[in-house]
Enzyme design. Sequence first.
Site, PDB file in Angstrom:
ATOM      1  CG  ASP A 246      -2.017  -1.039   1.130  1.00 52.91           C
ATOM      2  OD1 ASP A 246      -2.210  -1.593   0.037  1.00 52.91           O
ATOM      3  OD2 ASP A 246      -2.665  -1.315   2.163  1.00 52.91           O
ATOM      4  CG  ASP A 259      -1.712  -3.581   4.958  1.00 47.05           C
ATOM      5  OD1 ASP A 259      -2.040  -3.180   3.834  1.00 47.05           O
ATOM      6  OD2 ASP A 259      -2.044  -4.695   5.410  1.00 47.05           O
ATOM      7  CE  LYS A 261      -4.828  -5.067   5.809  1.00 47.00           C
ATOM      8  NZ  LYS A 261      -4.981  -5.862   4.553  1.00 47.00           N
TER       9      LYS A 261
END
Length: 340
Positions: A246, A259, A261
């Site tokens: 990412d 990352d 989420k």
Amino acid sequence: LFRMQFLQILSRKPRKLETLFQIQFCQKQFPYTCLTTSACTYSKKKKANSYEQVDQEKYKNLVYSVTSYKTSTQTPETIFEEDNLLYGPLDKHKHPVKDGTKTPKNWVPLINPNKRIPPLNSDSNLPRKIMLQKTKMPSVTRILQQTLSPQQVFYLERWKQKMIVELGKDGFEEYTKNLFFQGELFHSALESIFLSEEMATKDKSKNDVISGYLSSVEHVLEDISEVKALESGVHHETLQYLGLVDCVAKYRGQLCVIDWKTSEKPKPFLKSTYDNPLQVAAYIGAINHDANYDFQVCCGLIVVAYKNGSPAHPHFMDPDLCSQYWNKWLLRLEEYMDRN
């Protein structure tokens, strides 16, 4: 009648025993001993206590020998013999080794000792965005999905069946599609934020679907700087796996694989993110062994954003924690390779 009168007088007027014999109806003769139970001079001889006849010193030693472990006749060998008679022979089956103590067979360091970091150049400030090449190498996501524990599979299947009961089969498929769509929009908006602030402002006003997610991560974005990669493909040249990162940037001064989420439920603890730490560790190792990247990473960050706009939970992974999850990732990778 005489006895009843005597007892009534005795209960109403408790006096000395001698004066009771002066009352009128007690003039009759009767055995004096029947009323002198409390007089020790006329009572029967006291019965001897049987304990007084016991050898106290010998009895004391006997009790001590029974209760004291120091003089106990039991030994580890005799205890094992008794257990063997009562429960059968000892089962010498070895207990499975936990992942935390098990060592991967094909261990590769998280940090690449052979990688050389070139000096900074004029293009170093531009984030890398390398296209993910389609090869036969498995992806990090695929490896983790196919090596789930039976317990993880059980809970995922139970959640799926529960959602199907509530939404129906078609409704559940639509629900999952919307989740993936919102995730893609969220990642695209974050990429716009890091590339152009003006574009990010326009996207935020247009996309009401992800406005809550963007509001959720505002306080985290303030601590992010020096973005080095965005939605960029990575592959581990030695272990032969690939993935899509990412973001790689500095979080509070530490270079991290980040990352992003999304979640509808709060996840305030790292353990609530399930296999996401293994995914981040896998990406860190891939970057460090990928020739397309002229830097190395030793930290990770998992940011859980919420649709209702509540502050996101950033979970920072220091080098020690990344090393622990790296070992667990290597075990999952070995398991996948053995199955395939």
